[in-house]
Design a protein around this motif. Sequence first.
Motif, PDB file in Angstrom:
ATOM      1  N   ASP A   6      63.164  65.406  67.080  1.00 58.72           N
ATOM      2  CA  ASP A   6      63.733  65.070  68.395  1.00 58.72           C
ATOM      3  C   ASP A   6      62.756  65.395  69.420  1.00 58.72           C
ATOM      4  OD1 ASP A   6      65.797  63.787  67.110  1.00 58.72           O
ATOM      5  OD2 ASP A   6      66.988  65.699  67.694  1.00 58.72           O
ATOM      6  N   GLY A   7      61.135  65.200  69.105  1.00 62.76           N
ATOM      7  CA  GLY A   7      60.259  65.361  70.202  1.00 62.76           C
ATOM      8  C   GLY A   7      59.708  66.599  70.453  1.00 62.76           C
ATOM      9  N   ASP A   8      60.325  67.786  69.508  1.00 61.98           N
ATOM     10  CA  ASP A   8      59.984  69.044  69.899  1.00 61.98           C
ATOM     11  C   ASP A   8      58.516  69.413  69.234  1.00 61.98           C
ATOM     12  OD1 ASP A   8      62.157  69.829  71.256  1.00 61.98           O
ATOM     13  OD2 ASP A   8      63.068  70.712  69.363  1.00 61.98           O
ATOM     14  N   THR A   9      58.138  69.053  68.217  1.00 62.42           N
ATOM     15  CA  THR A   9      56.860  69.295  67.599  1.00 62.42           C
ATOM     16  C   THR A   9      56.220  67.791  67.149  1.00 62.42           C
ATOM     17  OG1 THR A   9      57.598  69.931  65.081  1.00 62.42           O
ATOM     18  CG2 THR A   9      57.391  71.777  66.655  1.00 62.42           C
ATOM     19  N   TRP A  10      54.885  67.845  67.039  1.00 59.43           N
ATOM     20  CA  TRP A  10      54.393  66.435  66.610  1.00 59.43           C
ATOM     21  C   TRP A  10      53.186  66.811  65.756  1.00 59.43           C
ATOM     22  CZ3 TRP A  10      56.123  61.672  68.655  1.00 59.43           C
ATOM     23  CH2 TRP A  10      56.907  61.951  69.563  1.00 59.43           C
ATOM     24  N   THR A  11      53.108  65.712  64.670  1.00 56.48           N
ATOM     25  CA  THR A  11      52.145  65.849  63.833  1.00 56.48           C
ATOM     26  C   THR A  11      51.286  64.399  63.735  1.00 56.48           C
ATOM     27  OG1 THR A  11      53.312  67.229  62.312  1.00 56.48           O
ATOM     28  CG2 THR A  11      51.597  66.127  61.243  1.00 56.48           C
ATOM     29  N   ARG A  12      49.992  64.496  63.633  1.00 56.37           N
ATOM     30  CA  ARG A  12      49.228  63.402  63.624  1.00 56.37           C
ATOM     31  C   ARG A  12      49.388  62.667  62.169  1.00 56.37           C
ATOM     32  NH1 ARG A  12      42.808  62.396  65.916  1.00 56.37           N
ATOM     33  NH2 ARG A  12      42.948  59.933  65.107  1.00 56.37           N
ATOM     34  N   VAL A  13      49.673  61.565  62.404  1.00 55.21           N
ATOM     35  CA  VAL A  13      49.728  60.837  60.992  1.00 55.21           C
ATOM     36  C   VAL A  13      48.600  59.607  61.062  1.00 55.21           C
ATOM     37  CG1 VAL A  13      52.063  61.195  60.921  1.00 55.21           C
ATOM     38  CG2 VAL A  13      51.435  58.976  62.160  1.00 55.21           C
ATOM     39  N   LEU A  14      47.958  59.491  62.117  1.00 56.49           N
ATOM     40  CA  LEU A  14      46.749  58.359  61.870  1.00 56.49           C
ATOM     41  C   LEU A  14      45.774  58.780  63.034  1.00 56.49           C
ATOM     42  CD1 LEU A  14      45.585  55.676  60.912  1.00 56.49           C
ATOM     43  CD2 LEU A  14      46.921  54.486  62.804  1.00 56.49           C
ATOM     44  N   ARG A  59      49.072  48.033  58.842  1.00 59.57           N
ATOM     45  CA  ARG A  59      50.384  48.955  58.076  1.00 59.57           C
ATOM     46  C   ARG A  59      49.823  50.282  57.770  1.00 59.57           C
ATOM     47  NH1 ARG A  59      52.012  49.635  52.783  1.00 59.57           N
ATOM     48  NH2 ARG A  59      54.168  49.815  52.308  1.00 59.57           N
ATOM     49  N   VAL A  60      50.438  51.508  58.107  1.00 58.24           N
ATOM     50  CA  VAL A  60      49.861  52.641  57.793  1.00 58.24           C
ATOM     51  C   VAL A  60      50.282  53.226  56.450  1.00 58.24           C
ATOM     52  CG1 VAL A  60      49.720  55.240  58.387  1.00 58.24           C
ATOM     53  CG2 VAL A  60      49.537  53.383  60.381  1.00 58.24           C
ATOM     54  N   LYS A  61      49.346  53.467  55.473  1.00 58.47           N
ATOM     55  CA  LYS A  61      49.807  53.751  54.010  1.00 58.47           C
ATOM     56  C   LYS A  61      50.302  55.035  54.118  1.00 58.47           C
ATOM     57  CE  LYS A  61      46.149  50.706  52.507  1.00 58.47           C
ATOM     58  NZ  LYS A  61      44.851  50.794  51.498  1.00 58.47           N
ATOM     59  N   SER A  62      50.736  55.718  52.958  1.00 60.75           N
ATOM     60  CA  SER A  62      51.440  57.020  52.774  1.00 60.75           C
ATOM     61  C   SER A  62      50.400  58.144  53.031  1.00 60.75           C
ATOM     62  CB  SER A  62      52.186  57.029  51.431  1.00 60.75           C
ATOM     63  OG  SER A  62      51.197  56.735  50.385  1.00 60.75           O
ATOM     64  N   ASP A  63      48.950  57.681  52.756  1.00 60.68           N
ATOM     65  CA  ASP A  63      48.000  58.597  52.684  1.00 60.68           C
ATOM     66  C   ASP A  63      47.429  58.748  54.345  1.00 60.68           C
ATOM     67  OD1 ASP A  63      46.601  56.279  52.865  1.00 60.68           O
ATOM     68  OD2 ASP A  63      45.364  56.620  51.108  1.00 60.68           O
ATOM     69  N   GLY A  64      48.221  57.697  55.013  1.00 62.18           N
ATOM     70  CA  GLY A  64      47.519  57.937  56.236  1.00 62.18           C
ATOM     71  C   GLY A  64      46.420  56.996  56.949  1.00 62.18           C
ATOM     72  N   GLU A  65      46.074  56.273  55.956  1.00 59.57           N
ATOM     73  CA  GLU A  65      44.960  55.219  56.039  1.00 59.57           C
ATOM     74  C   GLU A  65      45.595  54.015  56.551  1.00 59.57           C
ATOM     75  OE1 GLU A  65      41.483  55.352  55.971  1.00 59.57           O
ATOM     76  OE2 GLU A  65      41.796  57.361  55.786  1.00 59.57           O
ATOM     77  N   PRO A  66      45.028  53.401  57.442  1.00 57.56           N
ATOM     78  CA  PRO A  66      45.715  51.926  58.025  1.00 57.56           C
ATOM     79  C   PRO A  66      44.841  50.678  57.198  1.00 57.56           C
ATOM     80  CG  PRO A  66      43.896  52.859  59.502  1.00 57.56           C
ATOM     81  CD  PRO A  66      43.977  53.808  58.494  1.00 57.56           C
ATOM     82  N   SER A  67      45.648  49.618  57.272  1.00 63.01           N
ATOM     83  CA  SER A  67      45.573  48.444  56.303  1.00 63.01           C
ATOM     84  C   SER A  67      45.836  47.473  57.276  1.00 63.01           C
ATOM     85  CB  SER A  67      45.986  48.331  55.276  1.00 63.01           C
ATOM     86  OG  SER A  67      45.803  47.320  54.192  1.00 63.01           O
TER      87      SER A  67
END
Length: 278
Positions: A270-278, A63-71
């Motif tokens: 809708d797929g135009d721009t992407w941000t890394r979240v993990l 589960r990915v936390k709001s700060d981007g850390e996986p648990s």
Amino acid sequence: MKRSNLPLAAVLVGAALLTGACSQDTSTTAPPSEDPGLGHIHGLGVDPADDSLYVATHFGLFRVKSDGEPSRVADRYQDTMAFTVVGPGHFLGSGHPDLREDLPAHLGLIESTDAGESWTPLALQGEADFHILEPAGDALYAYDATSGRLLRTVDRKNFDEVFQGPLISVATVNGSVELIATDGNGQLHSIDAISGETRELGGPSTMYLDTTPDGNLAGIDPDGVVRVSTDTGRTWREVGSIEGQPAAFTISAQGWFAATETAVYRSTDDGDTWTRVL
């Protein structure tokens, strides 16, 4: 955008071999002396109960936390090869067990109603290794990598064969009457969900597919380029891209999500721009 230097066929076959290797190497699902982290990412899903992102991997469900850390969920190292969210806290999966559990190597179709804290076998335990799970209304389409068969079930107990052949991804369109699938060469196919009749489609080579909330088809190619089709795969429009070869792709009300083996990206336009979240 970084492009692959390998021929397309090599990239796609390599991806198929990678998932096949994971399906055979169940020894790596035992807890190691040091936590290996996520390992290869196999699936993504967003739980509508709290909009949490879940990442299914070779070394467990996270589960990915709001700060981007996986648990890691439930301290389990289950190799979840196929993963989909079907309701609040309600997940379906398949793969191979944590070796601390007395379970067969192939989990068949499994279900969690507590957001991955526990899993219950539903069907084909010890027989099927599903690498694709695609819900479509009351139906579920499941691709068994051990037999190369795409199966359909309504009660999640009994299955009918829809198609046989190597597949990477499946999406439902036209009210779930038609399936669009990608094979091991990146070729798009249309499959009639009732008769099983198939035909090849033109268009760009594609790895993973999903359906947008407004009923369009979206796909991502081996270089991470994202495209959208408004005519069920006949023509495509390029929108954006991620960095690297994709390993998973899903669309939810909370955004579009795509993963490489070790990173996850999100798009809210809708797929135009992407941000890394993990």
